[in-house]
Design a protein around this motif. Structure first.
Motif, PDB file in Angstrom:
ATOM      1  N   LEU A 124       0.835  -1.200   0.000  1.00  0.00           N
ATOM      2  CA  LEU A 124       0.000   0.000   0.000  1.00  0.00           C
ATOM      3  C   LEU A 124       0.869   1.249   0.000  1.00  0.00           C
ATOM      4  O   LEU A 124       1.953   1.263   0.587  1.00  0.00           O
ATOM      5  CB  LEU A 124      -0.884   0.042   1.250  1.00  0.00           C
ATOM      6  N   LEU A 125       0.368   2.286  -0.625  1.00  0.00           N
ATOM      7  CA  LEU A 125       0.976   3.604  -0.552  1.00  0.00           C
ATOM      8  C   LEU A 125       0.071   4.468   0.300  1.00  0.00           C
ATOM      9  O   LEU A 125      -1.120   4.610  -0.004  1.00  0.00           O
ATOM     10  CB  LEU A 125       1.132   4.218  -1.942  1.00  0.00           C
ATOM     11  N   LEU A 126       0.607   4.998   1.373  1.00  0.00           N
ATOM     12  CA  LEU A 126      -0.119   5.941   2.219  1.00  0.00           C
ATOM     13  C   LEU A 126       0.559   7.289   2.056  1.00  0.00           C
ATOM     14  O   LEU A 126       1.761   7.410   2.293  1.00  0.00           O
ATOM     15  CB  LEU A 126      -0.054   5.531   3.686  1.00  0.00           C
ATOM     16  N   GLU A 127      -0.214   8.274   1.644  1.00  0.00           N
ATOM     17  CA  GLU A 127       0.382   9.597   1.488  1.00  0.00           C
ATOM     18  C   GLU A 127      -0.617  10.677   1.844  1.00  0.00           C
ATOM     19  O   GLU A 127      -1.812  10.542   1.608  1.00  0.00           O
ATOM     20  CB  GLU A 127       0.915   9.805   0.078  1.00  0.00           C
ATOM     21  N   GLN A 128      -0.093  11.707   2.439  1.00  0.00           N
ATOM     22  CA  GLN A 128      -0.909  12.878   2.708  1.00  0.00           C
ATOM     23  C   GLN A 128      -0.747  13.773   1.490  1.00  0.00           C
ATOM     24  O   GLN A 128       0.336  14.282   1.219  1.00  0.00           O
ATOM     25  CB  GLN A 128      -0.468  13.587   3.987  1.00  0.00           C
ATOM     26  N   VAL A 129      -1.823  13.927   0.720  1.00  0.00           N
ATOM     27  CA  VAL A 129      -1.746  14.656  -0.543  1.00  0.00           C
ATOM     28  C   VAL A 129      -1.972  16.151  -0.377  1.00  0.00           C
ATOM     29  O   VAL A 129      -1.695  16.924  -1.278  1.00  0.00           O
ATOM     30  CB  VAL A 129      -2.729  14.071  -1.591  1.00  0.00           C
ATOM     31  N   HIS A 130      -2.483  16.541   0.768  1.00  0.00           N
ATOM     32  CA  HIS A 130      -2.701  17.960   1.036  1.00  0.00           C
ATOM     33  C   HIS A 130      -2.701  18.144   2.543  1.00  0.00           C
ATOM     34  O   HIS A 130      -3.126  17.259   3.276  1.00  0.00           O
ATOM     35  CB  HIS A 130      -4.048  18.407   0.455  1.00  0.00           C
ATOM     36  N   ASN A 131      -2.188  19.271   3.012  1.00  0.00           N
ATOM     37  CA  ASN A 131      -2.273  19.546   4.441  1.00  0.00           C
ATOM     38  C   ASN A 131      -2.675  20.985   4.664  1.00  0.00           C
ATOM     39  O   ASN A 131      -2.511  21.822   3.789  1.00  0.00           O
ATOM     40  CB  ASN A 131      -0.972  19.186   5.169  1.00  0.00           C
ATOM     41  N   GLY A 132      -3.201  21.214   5.851  1.00  0.00           N
ATOM     42  CA  GLY A 132      -3.702  22.537   6.188  1.00  0.00           C
ATOM     43  C   GLY A 132      -2.640  23.480   6.707  1.00  0.00           C
ATOM     44  O   GLY A 132      -2.892  24.664   6.856  1.00  0.00           O
ATOM     45  N   GLY A 133      -1.440  23.006   6.983  1.00  0.00           N
ATOM     46  CA  GLY A 133      -0.383  23.856   7.515  1.00  0.00           C
ATOM     47  C   GLY A 133       0.794  23.914   6.571  1.00  0.00           C
ATOM     48  O   GLY A 133       1.119  22.957   5.878  1.00  0.00           O
ATOM     49  N   LYS A 134       1.469  25.030   6.530  1.00  0.00           N
ATOM     50  CA  LYS A 134       2.606  25.194   5.625  1.00  0.00           C
ATOM     51  C   LYS A 134       3.885  24.592   6.199  1.00  0.00           C
ATOM     52  O   LYS A 134       4.840  24.368   5.481  1.00  0.00           O
ATOM     53  CB  LYS A 134       2.816  26.670   5.327  1.00  0.00           C
ATOM     54  N   TRP A 135       3.922  24.309   7.463  1.00  0.00           N
ATOM     55  CA  TRP A 135       5.145  23.814   8.091  1.00  0.00           C
ATOM     56  C   TRP A 135       5.245  22.296   8.039  1.00  0.00           C
ATOM     57  O   TRP A 135       6.278  21.728   8.330  1.00  0.00           O
ATOM     58  CB  TRP A 135       5.225  24.293   9.542  1.00  0.00           C
ATOM     59  N   LEU A 136       4.177  21.623   7.624  1.00  0.00           N
ATOM     60  CA  LEU A 136       4.175  20.156   7.620  1.00  0.00           C
ATOM     61  C   LEU A 136       4.705  19.596   6.313  1.00  0.00           C
ATOM     62  O   LEU A 136       4.409  20.113   5.243  1.00  0.00           O
ATOM     63  CB  LEU A 136       2.741  19.632   7.801  1.00  0.00           C
ATOM     64  N   ASN A 137       5.499  18.535   6.404  1.00  0.00           N
ATOM     65  CA  ASN A 137       5.818  17.755   5.220  1.00  0.00           C
ATOM     66  C   ASN A 137       4.675  16.775   5.007  1.00  0.00           C
ATOM     67  O   ASN A 137       4.076  16.301   5.960  1.00  0.00           O
ATOM     68  CB  ASN A 137       7.112  16.964   5.416  1.00  0.00           C
ATOM     69  N   ASN A 138       4.378  16.460   3.786  1.00  0.00           N
ATOM     70  CA  ASN A 138       3.348  15.478   3.515  1.00  0.00           C
ATOM     71  C   ASN A 138       3.966  14.084   3.596  1.00  0.00           C
ATOM     72  O   ASN A 138       4.753  13.720   2.733  1.00  0.00           O
ATOM     73  CB  ASN A 138       2.727  15.698   2.132  1.00  0.00           C
TER      74      ASN A 138
END
Length: 163
Positions: A71-85
């Motif tokens: 499986l590939l788990l990825e955060q494709v968008h985040n609400g904060g600019k300081w976070l890496n996806n």
């Protein structure tokens, strides 16, 4: 032998701790996969608490075999600019009820034990740490994950009126 010439004790992996992490991650993945709708191999869900938006996560099946899945788990968008996806590839072992991280971001192979120091400054227990991160991230997803209305299997008001 002086203190400077003493040899450093080598890292010995804690197999019980690693096994517990992998078993716990299997249970977490199984709970997250219940969020899938219409049996689609790709599942997306949003992370939010009330009106506070944290991002969107995608879970995609890359490969299926008799007893395993990748499986590939990825955060494709985040609400904060300081976070890496985060982007993790995991192997699901259904026969052993375990999930193991097999790659993380650009690291296509995570060694069970690393010499330290090393070229990329990976920790000796990097594999345990990455699987621990997966456990924390999956807990976060379970706590704040919601299926957007557009992905749910329930009919919307427009569909009810037409039907």
């Amino acid at each position: 032998m002086g203190e400077w010439t003493m040899r450093q004790k080598s890292y010995v992996p804690d197999i019980r701790r690693f096994g517990a992490l992998c078993e716990g991650n299997y249970l977490r993945i199984c709970q997250l996969r219940k969020l899938e709708s219409n049996g689609k191999p790709v599942s997306e869900f949003e992370l939010h608490r009330g009106e506070q938006y944290f991002g969107r996560v995608r879970l995609e099946v890359l490969q299926r075999a008799r007893f395993t899945e990748t499986l590939l788990l990825e955060q494709v968008h985040n609400g904060g600019k300081w976070l890496n996806n985060p982007q993790l590839t995991v192997r699901v072992y259904h026969d052993a009820s375990m999930v193991e991280v097999i790659s993380c971001y650009r690291d296509h192979h995570i060694a069970a034990v690393n010499d330290y120091p090393n070229r990329y400054m990976h920790h000796p227990d990097e594999k345990v740490q990455v699987n621990g991160f997966l456990a924390d991230w999956l807990d976060f997803c379970l706590h704040f994950g919601h299926i957007p209305l557009t992905f749910s299997g329930w009919p919307t008001g427009d569909q009810i009126d037409q039907g």
